[in-house]
Design a protein around this motif. Structure first.
Motif, short mmCIF file in Angstrom:
data_model
loop_
_atom_site.label_atom_id
_atom_site.label_comp_id
_atom_site.label_asym_id
_atom_site.label_seq_id
_atom_site.Cartn_x
_atom_site.Cartn_y
_atom_site.Cartn_z
N LYS A 36 0.79 -1.22 0.00
CA LYS A 36 0.00 0.00 0.00
C LYS A 36 0.83 1.28 0.00
N VAL A 37 1.99 1.24 0.62
CA VAL A 37 2.74 2.47 0.91
C VAL A 37 4.13 2.41 0.28
N PRO A 38 4.62 3.51 -0.30
CA PRO A 38 5.96 3.52 -0.88
C PRO A 38 7.05 3.48 0.19
N ALA A 39 8.24 3.07 -0.25
CA ALA A 39 9.43 3.06 0.62
C ALA A 39 10.51 3.90 -0.03
N TYR A 40 11.20 4.70 0.77
CA TYR A 40 12.23 5.57 0.23
C TYR A 40 13.42 4.75 -0.29
N ASP A 41 13.95 5.19 -1.42
CA ASP A 41 15.20 4.61 -1.92
C ASP A 41 16.35 5.40 -1.29
N LEU A 42 16.82 4.93 -0.17
CA LEU A 42 17.86 5.65 0.56
C LEU A 42 19.18 5.65 -0.18
N SER A 43 19.34 4.79 -1.18
CA SER A 43 20.58 4.81 -1.96
C SER A 43 20.64 6.02 -2.89
N ASN A 44 19.53 6.71 -3.04
CA ASN A 44 19.46 7.94 -3.83
C ASN A 44 19.98 9.08 -2.96
N SER A 45 21.09 9.69 -3.31
CA SER A 45 21.72 10.71 -2.47
C SER A 45 20.80 11.91 -2.25
N LYS A 46 19.95 12.22 -3.21
CA LYS A 46 19.03 13.34 -3.04
C LYS A 46 17.95 13.02 -2.01
N VAL A 47 17.55 11.76 -1.93
CA VAL A 47 16.59 11.35 -0.90
C VAL A 47 17.25 11.44 0.48
N GLN A 48 18.49 10.99 0.56
CA GLN A 48 19.21 11.10 1.83
C GLN A 48 19.24 12.55 2.32
N GLN A 49 19.62 13.46 1.44
CA GLN A 49 19.73 14.86 1.84
C GLN A 49 18.38 15.45 2.18
N TRP A 50 17.36 15.08 1.43
CA TRP A 50 15.99 15.55 1.70
C TRP A 50 15.54 15.14 3.09
N TRP A 51 15.79 13.89 3.44
CA TRP A 51 15.35 13.37 4.75
C TRP A 51 16.12 14.07 5.87
N LEU A 52 17.42 14.18 5.73
CA LEU A 52 18.24 14.82 6.76
C LEU A 52 17.91 16.30 6.90
N ASP A 53 17.68 16.96 5.78
CA ASP A 53 17.33 18.39 5.82
C ASP A 53 16.04 18.62 6.59
N ASN A 54 15.04 17.76 6.34
CA ASN A 54 13.77 17.93 7.04
C ASN A 54 13.92 17.70 8.54
#
Length: 387
Positions: free
Chosen positions: A134-152
């Motif tokens: 039902k729910v998506p999972a973040y692709d943490l291997s994507n460096s932009k996702v990493q930065q987005w999560w940490l920034d938030n």
């Protein structure tokens, strides 16, 4: 007389400063009564009466969806609730909730996430709704996702009303088999590697004054999650009783108790939560019938057993919550603002660690004696003030 070099004094000074900083960010703690934790979400604004109730807790996590219907996002709702609690109890420690892998909407940060290509894990057919189908999972291997999560995380925790971060979903990342078939071994390993990179960065992103508590101690791991706990100031506890793998339930629970005791004795914060009836590992088990073979205990028996589990593990900075659900919109929770009388009984400090004999644990406090039998799932707590 032993002569210390200037360097050894400097190193010792650094250790003392680090220890002091860690102690300063910890919640208030007392053995006077059962030390308690609150983990809660409400999509609309909390009422003044609810804020007064929340202000009695030394440690609070505001879950996903908090205040989003009233204030437009979980970030805004969390800060508003934290501000109101702090106005009554400035010493309360308040944590902002973020899942490290599961994408739950209702966050302001979703706007930026939508602009990142390939932000979610996908199977061979391109399906991204991999968590419980039902729910998506973040692709943490994507460096932009990493930065987005940490920034938030860094942005919200920079608020003077927020004292740190609650990191959920760790088990899903660290369990090597979870989603491995769907995304492939190479991608799963890359996600695990990215997770470790992010957790090493997190203290620097948040700053030295911020607490970091993670849902990470779990008996399903080889070392019950203790191999990961050093990233954090402490661990939330759930999924405590549902045995995983070829191990009996009592042995699984005993392994969990041992891990919690070790972490707590080392000075880690423990946010011990346990449900009123279900045994399912809510972080991993997708089947609604995961606990179907267990008959729920009567509430008083369940309360006594759950509290005894906590008390045989508890040390300074250990906090307890018996939960019948974290959502308090409407009448979802019968325990919300209705604490059992046991929470007000005098407890006093422990007289020593718990003593184990097979599956039976015993521990004495200044004003209570605890006996716990994890094989038969029974417990007694003899309160000395009982007339």
């Amino acid at each position: 007389m032993k002569i210390h070099s200037p360097l050894s004094f400097n190193v010792w000074a650094v250790v003392l400063v680090a220890f002091s900083a860690a102690a300063d960010r910890m919640p208030q703690f007392s053995w006077d009564t059962v030390p308690r934790y609150m983990h809660v979400r409400k999509a609309t604004a909390f009422t003044p009466e609810e804020i007064r109730y929340l202000s009695t807790f030394p440690l609070i996590t505001f879950e996903k969806t908090t205040g989003n219907k009233t204030y437009g996002s979980t970030e805004a709702g969390t800060e508003k609730a934290a501000r109101e609690v702090k106005s009554l109890n400035p010493d309360a420690r308040i944590l902002y909730y973020r899942n490290i892998i599961v994408h739950y909407s209702s966050y302001h940060a979703d706007e930026k996430l939508a602009k990142i290509p390939d932000a979610f894990l996908a199977d061979s057919r391109g399906n991204t709704r991999l968590v419980r189908g039902k729910v998506p999972a973040y692709d943490l291997s994507n460096s932009k996702v990493q930065q987005w999560w940490l920034d938030n995380a860094g942005w919200v925790c920079s608020s003077k009303y927020i004292d740190g971060l609650f990191v959920d979903g760790n088990i899903k990342v660290l369990e090597k088999g979870y989603l491995r078939r769907e995304v492939g071994a190479e991608k799963k390993d890359a996600v695990i590697g990215a997770y470790h990179k992010m957790m090493k960065q997190l203290p620097q992103v948040l700053g030295a004054d911020e607490l970091i508590v993670a849902n990470v101690i779990r008996a399903r791991f080889d070392n019950a999650g203790l191999e990961y706990v050093d990233y954090f100031d402490g661990s939330y506890i759930e999924g405590f009783e549902h045995a995983v793998g070829r191990v009996s339930r009592p042995d699984y629970v005993a392994k969990g108790i041992d891990a919690i005791q070790q972490a707590a004795r080392s000075g880690k914060l423990i946010a011990f939560t346990i449900g009123t009836g279900k045994y399912a590992d809510t972080d991993m088990d997708d089947r609604s019938d995961a606990a179907a073979d267990h008959k729920p205990a009567a509430f008083q028996d369940r309360l006594t057993y759950s509290l005894a589990l906590f008390l045989v593990c508890a040390e300074k900075y250990s906090y307890f919550m018996l939960s019948d659900g974290y959502g308090v919109d409407g009448n979802q929770s019968k325990l919300w603002m209705n604490p059992p009388p046991e929470y007000n009984r005098p407890l006093g400090p422990p007289k020593g660690p718990a003593v184990r004999d097979g599956y039976v644990y015993k521990r004495s406090f200044e004003s209570a004696d605890v006996t716990l039998d994890i094989e038969n799932e029974t417990a007694t707590i003899r309160w000395h003030d009982r007339t």
